[in-house]
Design an enzyme around this catalytic site. Structure first.
Site, PDB file in Angstrom:
ATOM      1  N   HIS A   1       0.846  -1.195   0.000  1.00 57.21           N
ATOM      2  CA  HIS A   1       0.000   0.000   0.000  1.00 57.21           C
ATOM      3  C   HIS A   1       0.885   1.250   0.000  1.00 57.21           C
ATOM      4  CE1 HIS A   1       0.644   0.701   4.284  1.00 57.21           C
ATOM      5  NE2 HIS A   1       0.086  -0.451   4.614  1.00 57.21           N
TER       6      HIS A   1
ATOM      7  N   HIS B   1       4.048   1.442   2.353  1.00 58.93           N
ATOM      8  CA  HIS B   1       5.260   0.721   1.928  1.00 58.93           C
ATOM      9  C   HIS B   1       5.967   1.481   0.811  1.00 58.93           C
ATOM     10  CE1 HIS B   1       2.415  -2.604   3.242  1.00 58.93           C
ATOM     11  NE2 HIS B   1       3.363  -2.597   4.164  1.00 58.93           N
TER      12      HIS B   1
ATOM     13  N   CYS C   1       1.926 -10.109  19.905  1.00 60.25           N
ATOM     14  CA  CYS C   1       1.019  -9.633  18.851  1.00 60.25           C
ATOM     15  C   CYS C   1       1.496 -10.217  17.529  1.00 60.25           C
ATOM     16  CB  CYS C   1       0.985  -8.105  18.770  1.00 60.25           C
ATOM     17  SG  CYS C   1       0.075  -7.522  17.305  1.00 60.25           S
TER      18      CYS C   1
ATOM     19  N   CYS D   1       2.221  -7.607  14.716  1.00 60.17           N
ATOM     20  CA  CYS D   1       3.548  -6.960  14.834  1.00 60.17           C
ATOM     21  C   CYS D   1       4.665  -7.988  14.815  1.00 60.17           C
ATOM     22  CB  CYS D   1       3.699  -6.241  16.174  1.00 60.17           C
ATOM     23  SG  CYS D   1       2.661  -4.844  16.445  1.00 60.17           S
TER      24      CYS D   1
ATOM     25  N   CYS E   1      -2.791  -4.079  21.640  1.00 55.41           N
ATOM     26  CA  CYS E   1      -1.539  -3.724  20.965  1.00 55.41           C
ATOM     27  C   CYS E   1      -1.577  -2.253  20.545  1.00 55.41           C
ATOM     28  CB  CYS E   1      -1.361  -4.614  19.727  1.00 55.41           C
ATOM     29  SG  CYS E   1      -0.177  -3.958  18.555  1.00 55.41           S
TER      30      CYS E   1
ATOM     31  N   HIS F   1      -1.866  -2.047  16.588  1.00 58.53           N
ATOM     32  CA  HIS F   1      -2.978  -2.637  15.831  1.00 58.53           C
ATOM     33  C   HIS F   1      -4.327  -2.572  16.530  1.00 58.53           C
ATOM     34  CE1 HIS F   1       0.595  -4.463  13.919  1.00 58.53           C
ATOM     35  NE2 HIS F   1      -0.112  -4.247  12.824  1.00 58.53           N
TER      36      HIS F   1
ATOM     37  N   LYS G   1      -2.902   5.979  11.234  1.00 60.62           N
ATOM     38  CA  LYS G   1      -1.906   5.341  10.378  1.00 60.62           C
ATOM     39  C   LYS G   1      -2.627   4.490   9.326  1.00 60.62           C
ATOM     40  CE  LYS G   1       1.738   1.918  10.328  1.00 60.62           C
ATOM     41  NZ  LYS G   1       1.882   0.515  10.692  1.00 60.62           N
TER      42      LYS G   1
ATOM     43  N   LYS H   1      -3.256  -1.983   6.220  1.00 63.56           N
ATOM     44  CA  LYS H   1      -4.128  -3.015   5.671  1.00 63.56           C
ATOM     45  C   LYS H   1      -5.051  -3.551   6.745  1.00 63.56           C
ATOM     46  CE  LYS H   1      -3.512  -3.656   1.315  1.00 63.56           C
ATOM     47  NZ  LYS H   1      -4.548  -3.310   0.380  1.00 63.56           N
TER      48      LYS H   1
HETATM   49  O1  ME8 Z   1       7.390  -4.353   9.668  1.00 66.86           O
HETATM   50  N1  ME8 Z   1       3.111   5.221   6.676  1.00 66.86           N
HETATM   51  O2  ME8 Z   1       6.940  -5.122   7.554  1.00 66.86           O
HETATM   52  P1  ME8 Z   1       5.637  -4.297   7.160  1.00 66.86           P
HETATM   53  C1  ME8 Z   1       4.413   5.164   6.379  1.00 66.86           C
HETATM   54  N2  ME8 Z   1       8.532  -7.163   7.886  1.00 66.86           N
HETATM   55  N3  ME8 Z   1       5.086   4.015   6.220  1.00 66.86           N
HETATM   56  C2  ME8 Z   1       4.413   2.879   6.361  1.00 66.86           C
HETATM   57  C3  ME8 Z   1       3.045   2.852   6.669  1.00 66.86           C
HETATM   58  C4  ME8 Z   1       2.386   4.101   6.828  1.00 66.86           C
HETATM   59  N4  ME8 Z   1       1.094   4.191   7.095  1.00 66.86           N
HETATM   60  N5  ME8 Z   1       2.644   1.568   6.738  1.00 66.86           N
HETATM   61  C5  ME8 Z   1       3.749   0.815   6.463  1.00 66.86           C
HETATM   62  C6  ME8 Z   1       7.595  -5.121   8.736  1.00 66.86           C
HETATM   63  N6  ME8 Z   1       4.815   1.593   6.244  1.00 66.86           N
HETATM   64  C7  ME8 Z   1       8.728  -6.099   8.807  1.00 66.86           C
HETATM   65  C8  ME8 Z   1      10.031  -5.370   8.524  1.00 66.86           C
HETATM   66  S1  ME8 Z   1      12.689  -5.273   8.249  1.00 66.86           S
HETATM   67  C9  ME8 Z   1      13.968  -6.262   8.711  1.00 66.86           C
HETATM   68  C10 ME8 Z   1      11.266  -6.207   8.636  1.00 66.86           C
HETATM   69  C11 ME8 Z   1       6.174   1.164   5.885  1.00 66.86           C
HETATM   70  O3  ME8 Z   1       5.155  -4.904   5.893  1.00 66.86           O
HETATM   71  C12 ME8 Z   1       7.184   1.626   6.931  1.00 66.86           C
HETATM   72  O4  ME8 Z   1       8.458   1.576   6.374  1.00 66.86           O
HETATM   73  O5  ME8 Z   1       4.700  -4.231   8.302  1.00 66.86           O
HETATM   74  C13 ME8 Z   1       7.039   0.562   7.982  1.00 66.86           C
HETATM   75  O6  ME8 Z   1       8.121   0.528   8.881  1.00 66.86           O
HETATM   76  C14 ME8 Z   1       6.984  -0.670   7.099  1.00 66.86           C
HETATM   77  O7  ME8 Z   1       6.216  -0.249   5.949  1.00 66.86           O
HETATM   78  C15 ME8 Z   1       6.356  -1.867   7.763  1.00 66.86           C
HETATM   79  O8  ME8 Z   1       6.195  -2.868   6.804  1.00 66.86           O
END
Ligand code: ME8
Length: 514
Positions: A20, A23, A128, A131, A145, A148, A296, A299
């Protein structure tokens, strides 16, 4: 900043769903910095990828009646395809299910066990799954949490623990003395505040499911998904498989993350590296959240919007520019359709797009579309000089902003030059000069300067609006790709006389509101 390879990373995202805007926000920021550094002549390595193990992914697969690997294999292309559409220039894409990652991860953990950094204990507490994180009751908000808003699960298991608590003083010392280790500053202070409350050892294995990397010393356990995932940054550049390459690329210059996962990157990850005696990343940059309706975007709350939905209207360039320019990098910010249309029309369609259109069409009309003779020293007037100076200054400011990891400020500086060039057009009024045959050479000089202005702008904007920059480069009759050029080619006087320019449709067609 290290002097070797400039190594920049994004988080590896969970593939429980498609990407989304959140990311894409992190990935575009990292791409902008990577492209800018390449244009500065740096050797860059830019990594992104997917986080595929753990309970969250396992449950997602089960809900769909698939094995976890069937599920992740089916969804990963949806991620790579979005990055392609957004013109992301990652040099590598790592999946945590690849052998080049799993093998070294298992060896890393075994090695820590052999060194006495890991021991067997019992974990009883809250977890969680969204997370993939452990929580204490004090961390929760109304028993839920904080990320979430869901109730964590109570688990009691025999787990292996990493001696995280041992590293609290070393981490405090690092963050007290190194301003760039966590950026921006407010985040560094937050982490320092938490560290000063002390650290507990970390449970790093799970036994209740088996979707993950097995612990070599006890294969009934899988390695905790974060301990597995964080290592993507090292395994992808040769840790445990190609030590020469690893020594060349590691440590990372910037790990870009959202503030939700800063703890893992600035506490758990450096402690793991310290335990192995490895160098620490130069900077962990934690940006803010994209919000929808003050919350925030995510999904799990069904507020996730696909980047494709916006690219249909704004293109990849409009998309990239908007998020980097509109939301002050580092802070939270809201996205709205109206502000996106406005930004696009003002900055891209009007300021930059019209400038390109006007200059190329005037050269077409007054000079048969051909670049005139390079102005000599005594043909340069004050206003020409100040146009040139504005480009020098803008590049200098952009570079300083990139050193500060501030894409927003870098773009403001770049658009300073765009505005100066527009003001120059009004000041020198080529249409008036064209009416007076005695001003013929002056007309050539100002149009030469403007054509050079466009060439400089193609270079300066290519990290943010790469498609338009490439097209502008082509219309200016320049050879090669703008992305293969460097900022060394900035300046006035290199555009070859006789080069034929090409007119075309607006680079950024206006978008009607509503
Ligand atoms: O945490 N605003 O993956 P994830 C800005 N797999 N950035 C956002 C966002 C938002 N609303 N939502 C998501 C994970 N992000 C782990 C990471 S790394 C070794 C492992 C971005 O799919 C932001 O960079 O939940 C956030 O930290 C990341 O997506 C979380 O992605």
């Amino acid at each position: 900043m290290s002097t070797g390879v400039f190594y920049v990373t994004t988080p590896i995202y969970y593939v429980n769903d498609v990407p989304h805007l959140g990311h894409a926000y992190t990935t575009v920021a990292a791409d902008f910095i990577a492209r800018f550094r390449r244009m500065q002549g740096r050797q860059v390595w830019f990594l992104t990828g997917t986080d595929e193990h753990g309970q969250k992914i396992l449950r997602t697969a089960e809900e769909r009646g698939l094995t976890p690997i069937e599920w992740t294999d089916s969804i990963v292309p949806r991620w790579t395809e979005v990055w392609e559409a957004l013109q992301i220039t990652n040099d590598d894409f790592i999946r945590t299910t690849e052998a080049r990652h799993e093998g070294p991860v298992a060896r890393f953990v075994q090695d820590l066990y052999d060194k006495g950094e890991i021991y067997l204990g019992t974990y009883e507490g809250l977890y969680c799954v969204q997370c993939e994180a452990f929580y204490t009751p004090e961390d929760l908000v109304d028993g839920k949490c904080p990320q979430h808003g869901t109730e964590p699960e109570l688990i009691k298991e025999d787990n292996y623990f990493f001696r995280l608590s041992k590293y609290v003083d070393a981490l405090i010392e690092r963050y007290e003395t190194n301003e760039r280790a966590i950026m921006p500053e407010v985040r560094r202070n937050e982490i320092l505040g938490k560290l000063r409350q002390g650290l507990e050892d970390l449970s790093i294995s799970r036994v209740s499911f088996d979707w993950g990397v097995k612990l070599p010393m006890d294969p009934s356990h899988v390695i905790y998904v974060w301990v597995d995932a964080l290592q993507n940054y090292t395994t992808a550049v040769g840790y445990g498989s190609d030590e020469e390459r690893f020594a060349l690329v590691w440590p990372a210059d910037i790990h870009f993350v959202g503030k939700d996962i800063l703890w893992f990157h600035s506490v758990i990850w450096p402690a793991m590296l310290m335990a192995q005696g490895l160098p620490l990343p130069e900077t962990v940059y934690a940006h803010g959240f994209l919000q929808v309706g003050g919350e925030k975007m995510s999904k799990s709350k069904a507020t996730g919007i696909s980047p494709h939905d916006l690219m249909e209207t704004f293109g990849s360039d409009g998309y990239r520019y908007y998020f980097m320019r509109e939301i002050s990098f580092g802070q939270d910010g809201s996205f709205s359709w109206e502000s996106m249309v406005e930004r696009y029309n003002f900055d891209l369609a009007n300021d930059l797009g019209n400038l390109c259109q006007r200059v190329i069409s005037m050269i077409g009309r007054y000079l048969d579309g051909v670049v005139p003779q390079v102005p000599s020293y005594d043909e340069i007037r004050d206003e020409d000089e100040s146009l040139r100076a504005a480009f020098d200054k803008a590049l200098e400011q952009m570079s300083a902003a990139v050193d500060d990891i501030s894409p927003t400020e870098a773009l403001k500086a770049c658009w300073g030059a765009v505005r100066r060039a527009n003001a120059y057009v009004e000041e020198v009024a080529p249409w008036a000069l064209a009416k007076d045959p005695e001003q013929r050479r002056r007309l050539e000089v100002v149009l030469y300067n403007l054509a050079e202005g466009l060439r400089n702008l193609a270079l300066m904007t290519s990290p943010i609006t790469p498609r338009a920059a490439a097209e502008l480069w082509r219309r200016l009759g320049l050879s090669g790709e703008v992305t293969d050029a460097t900022f060394e080619m900035m300046g006035f006087g290199t555009l070859a006389p006789g080069t034929r320019l090409e007119a075309g449709d607006p680079l950024f067609p206006r978008i009607e509101a509503g």
